[in-house]
Motif scaffolding. Structure first.
Motif, PDB file in Angstrom:
ATOM      1  N   THR A  75     -10.058   6.866  -0.951  1.00  0.00           N
ATOM      2  CA  THR A  75      -9.945   6.261  -1.314  1.00  0.00           C
ATOM      3  C   THR A  75      -8.547   6.651  -2.385  1.00  0.00           C
ATOM      4  O   THR A  75      -8.363   7.500  -3.044  1.00  0.00           O
ATOM      5  CB  THR A  75     -10.452   5.067  -2.016  1.00  0.00           C
ATOM      6  N   ILE A  76      -7.034   5.624  -2.873  1.00  0.00           N
ATOM      7  CA  ILE A  76      -5.905   5.937  -3.336  1.00  0.00           C
ATOM      8  C   ILE A  76      -6.855   4.931  -4.998  1.00  0.00           C
ATOM      9  O   ILE A  76      -6.669   5.448  -6.089  1.00  0.00           O
ATOM     10  CB  ILE A  76      -5.006   5.584  -3.132  1.00  0.00           C
ATOM     11  N   ASN A  77      -6.262   3.645  -4.491  1.00  0.00           N
ATOM     12  CA  ASN A  77      -7.284   2.939  -5.891  1.00  0.00           C
ATOM     13  C   ASN A  77      -8.173   2.319  -5.948  1.00  0.00           C
ATOM     14  O   ASN A  77      -8.386   1.260  -5.393  1.00  0.00           O
ATOM     15  CB  ASN A  77      -5.645   1.802  -5.620  1.00  0.00           C
TER      16      ASN A  77
ATOM     17  N   VAL B  95      -7.427  -0.644   4.848  1.00  0.00           N
ATOM     18  CA  VAL B  95      -6.108   0.123   4.036  1.00  0.00           C
ATOM     19  C   VAL B  95      -5.926  -0.846   2.875  1.00  0.00           C
ATOM     20  O   VAL B  95      -6.363  -0.453   1.728  1.00  0.00           O
ATOM     21  CB  VAL B  95      -4.834  -0.147   4.432  1.00  0.00           C
ATOM     22  N   ASN B  96      -5.850  -2.287   3.009  1.00  0.00           N
ATOM     23  CA  ASN B  96      -6.135  -3.206   1.487  1.00  0.00           C
ATOM     24  C   ASN B  96      -7.240  -3.926   1.429  1.00  0.00           C
ATOM     25  O   ASN B  96      -7.466  -4.311   0.326  1.00  0.00           O
ATOM     26  CB  ASN B  96      -4.859  -4.159   2.456  1.00  0.00           C
TER      27      ASN B  96
ATOM     28  N   GLU C 117     -12.272   5.660   4.612  1.00  0.00           N
ATOM     29  CA  GLU C 117     -10.778   6.081   4.172  1.00  0.00           C
ATOM     30  C   GLU C 117     -10.622   4.446   3.458  1.00  0.00           C
ATOM     31  O   GLU C 117     -10.538   3.567   4.931  1.00  0.00           O
ATOM     32  CB  GLU C 117      -9.823   6.799   4.879  1.00  0.00           C
ATOM     33  N   THR C 118      -9.836   4.629   2.488  1.00  0.00           N
ATOM     34  CA  THR C 118      -9.164   3.068   2.419  1.00  0.00           C
ATOM     35  C   THR C 118      -7.740   3.439   1.479  1.00  0.00           C
ATOM     36  O   THR C 118      -7.761   4.324   1.038  1.00  0.00           O
ATOM     37  CB  THR C 118      -9.825   1.785   1.753  1.00  0.00           C
ATOM     38  N   THR C 119      -6.958   2.988   0.807  1.00  0.00           N
ATOM     39  CA  THR C 119      -6.113   3.136   0.237  1.00  0.00           C
ATOM     40  C   THR C 119      -6.115   1.862  -1.064  1.00  0.00           C
ATOM     41  O   THR C 119      -5.819   2.338  -2.156  1.00  0.00           O
ATOM     42  CB  THR C 119      -4.716   2.536   0.768  1.00  0.00           C
ATOM     43  N   ASN C 120      -5.945   0.938  -0.533  1.00  0.00           N
ATOM     44  CA  ASN C 120      -6.251  -0.009  -1.895  1.00  0.00           C
ATOM     45  C   ASN C 120      -7.727  -0.670  -2.052  1.00  0.00           C
ATOM     46  O   ASN C 120      -8.086  -1.966  -1.671  1.00  0.00           O
ATOM     47  CB  ASN C 120      -5.290  -1.052  -1.979  1.00  0.00           C
TER      48      ASN C 120
ATOM     49  N   ASN D 211       1.414  -1.235   0.219  1.00  0.00           N
ATOM     50  CA  ASN D 211      -0.107  -0.152   0.517  1.00  0.00           C
ATOM     51  C   ASN D 211       0.797   1.292  -0.154  1.00  0.00           C
ATOM     52  O   ASN D 211       0.337   2.236  -0.623  1.00  0.00           O
ATOM     53  CB  ASN D 211      -0.953  -0.120   1.110  1.00  0.00           C
TER      54      ASN D 211
ATOM     55  N   ARG E 162      -2.160  10.781   3.364  1.00  0.00           N
ATOM     56  CA  ARG E 162      -2.004   9.821   2.935  1.00  0.00           C
ATOM     57  C   ARG E 162      -1.080   8.793   3.498  1.00  0.00           C
ATOM     58  O   ARG E 162      -0.740   7.890   4.670  1.00  0.00           O
ATOM     59  CB  ARG E 162      -3.266   9.193   2.017  1.00  0.00           C
TER      60      ARG E 162
END
Lengths: 215, 364
Positions: free
Chosen positions: B192-194, B156-157, B172-175, A165, A199
């Motif tokens: 989110t990012i992805n 996160v994932n 919120e999350t990242t992936n 990540n 982030r």
């Protein structure tokens, strides 16, 4: 671009405008993208400030503060409101994140003496918008170094997921930087980069906290 | 009575593999659970008692104690590595919950108090909750339904999904993707990012809504009659709406502002790489329904493939030696993998070929 309302936005956000001024500013906001965008940025700074956890300072700062107050009282000037430019807002936003991240890092290190200083540098008003990333990069590097030291406390699956990540965030940061290189004054790109870096700081802090809890 | 209980109520359930402990709790009591690995499942009931059912291995142990106003449930191992322990806990519906784990799935159903749930490798699935609701996972999807209050959910994932929730919402999350459906709120912040971000919910006058992604699309519903100033920003995507969008401002290359109705609410839609879509609520709900049905069909088909995926070996075609059996099975599996189920078959082919080889060894 600045207009008569740009410098009143912080008063507006603090609820310090009278009803007439407030109505006028709101009417202006509906038609001025620059002021609307700036207000959004100011809101983000305030929101991030509110989101920071309270923490005790490492040392007793009061004597220094008291001495400073005594010095200032001899040449007191009328207080005035401080208005922010977009670069200042961005710098303040990042600084808040970094100071918070720095406190976690310091806590993790558990070295009450000889602790490394983490300094968030606020650029002068005329500094180009993208220049704030230098201090952020330093803070991220320090948090990553702390994680490298402490990730042995975490299981391999968690470490793998975290690294994956972080790599995703790094790619996003790299893409935002490339876009900014071509358009350095773009407020959206600056804020997007700031938010993406925030982030990364958040994730690093969270994982470092988790590692610290397992020590 | 509770003071007496609080003085020294420590129940060690080990070494039984299954055990139940029930203790009476005062009004306003809270629950604190820490379970390293396994599951934490919490249900609400109308009684003022907490019932803890633990399923442990031989070395595992579960401790239940009442400390002040808090029921504390801890798990551990008598020796060696931490045990995998499943906890099934029934609590008064209004009880405040603080649940944490490392390799633990957390499930909550039918509780109407504040909830804090955090795990590292595991899912968090919560239905119900009022007040402060904080759900976190690193490697695991997080879902929340039928809840209200100050809601903060992140992974996160993996994906995050909220359904029929109200209050102040931060996600919120990242992936992973963020799916918000049936939301009633004047304050929503999701990013989110992805992954994609989907919002189907109210747009209240004076409200504040912010949705962002780096690599995904942003799709939001805007009800007819809404009064909202929408600011969109995308570096590489497109902006599309099912209805007329009165453009009021363009800032730089990427940012556009639209005023709908009086523009009272503020909505920010930002995606670096993805598209931004604004739809009417029913249109978005229909699309979500279609996607769910499609996903269900895909899952069904996957199962069908799983079960249908079979090897009909003709033993007369196989030489008598084990090595050739292994070789043949692998080839056969590879053929099926390539021909029938490119997505999943390779994984199953290896398993089936190994199983076949073992069976063949035993029978020849």
């Amino acid at each position: 671009m600045n207009d008569q309302w740009t410098n009143r936005l912080s008063e507006y956000l603090d609820g310090e405008l009278d009803s007439t001024e407030r109505a006028s500013l709101e009417a202006h906001l509906a038609t001025c993208g620059h002021c609307y965008a700036t207000l959004g940025e100011l809101r983000q700074v305030v929101a991030r400030a509110k989101a920071l956890a309270d923490s005790e300072p490492e040392t007793n700062l009061w004597p220094e503060i008291k001495a400073q107050i005594s010095r200032d009282s001899t040449s007191r000037r009328p207080s005035r409101r401080v208005s922010f430019t977009v670069p200042q807002l961005l710098a303040a936003s990042i600084a808040l994140v970094l100071l918070s991240g720095g406190s976690a890092w310091l806590a993790l290190q558990q070295r009450p003496t000889n602790t490394p200083e983490l300094v968030a540098v606020t650029p002068p008003p005329n500094t180009r918008v993208a220049s704030w990333t230098g201090s952020t990069d330093v803070a991220i590097a320090e948090l990553q170094a702390a994680l490298a030291q402490n990730e042995k406390r975490l299981d391999s699956t968690t470490v793998r997921i975290v690294r994956k990540n972080l790599a995703i965030i790094d790619r996003a940061i790299a893409e935002a930087r490339i876009a900014l290189r071509n358009d350095p004054g773009n407020a959206y790109l600056n804020l997007h980069l700031a938010d993406t870096m925030r982030r990364k700081v958040d994730l690093l802090r969270r994982v470092n906290d988790m590692a610290a809890a397992r020590s | 009575m509770f003071a007496t209980l609080a003085a020294a109520m420590l129940v060690t359930l080990a070494p039984q593999r299954q055990s139940d402990t029930t203790i009476a709790v005062p009004a306003g009591a809270s629950l604190s659970v820490n379970n390293f690995g396994g599951g934490i499942t919490v249900h609400g009931w109308s009684e003022n008692r907490v019932k803890v059912h633990g399923e442990t291995g031989r070395r595992g142990r579960v401790e239940v104690s009442l400390v002040g106003n808090t029921v504390v449930v801890k798990t551990g191992s008598r020796e060696g590595a931490p045990s995998v322990i499943d906890l099934d806990i029934t609590v008064p519906q209004s009880m405040e919950l603080n649940l944490s784990g490392t390799y633990a799935d957390i499930t909550v159903d039918g509780v109407q108090g504040s909830i804090s749930a955090e795990t590292v490798n595991g899912e968090v699935n919560v239905r119900g909750g009022k007040g402060n609701i904080t759900l976190h996972s690193i490697q695991g999807a997080v879902t929340l339904a039928d809840a209200s209050g100050r809601i903060e959910v992140n992974s996160v994932n993996e994906d995050v999904e909220l359904t029929n929730v109200s209050g102040e919402i931060k996600v919120e999350t990242t992936n992973g993707s963020v799916m918000l459906m049936g939301v009633q709120s004047a304050s929503v912040d999701a990013g989110t990012i992805n992954g994609d971000v989907v919002y189907e919910g109210t747009v209240k006058d004076g409200g504040s809504y912010s949705f962002g992604s780096h690599n995904g699309d942003i799709t939001v519903s805007i009800p007819e009659g809404a009064n909202v100033t929408v600011t969109t920003a995308t570096a590489n995507g497109d902006i599309d709406a099912s209805f007329a969008l009165p453009l009021t401002n363009t800032t730089g290359k990427h940012r556009k502002t639209f005023k709908i109705g009086s523009g009272s609410a503020r909505m920010e839609l930002e995606s670096f790489q993805g598209d931004i879509e604004m739809r009417r609520p029913q249109e978005l709900r229909d699309r979500i329904d279609r996607k769910h049905k499609h996903d269900e069909n895909e899952n069904d088909n996957d199962h069908d493939n799983d079960y249908d995926f079979d090897f009909h070996f003709d033993s007369s075609q196989i030489a008598g030696e084990v090595n050739s059996a292994v070789h043949y099975a692998a080839d056969y599996a590879a053929k099926y993998a390539k021909e029938y189920a490119p997505k999943y078959a390779r994984q199953y082919a290896r398993t089936y070929s190994r199983n076949y080889a073992k069976t063949y060894r035993r029978t020849h």
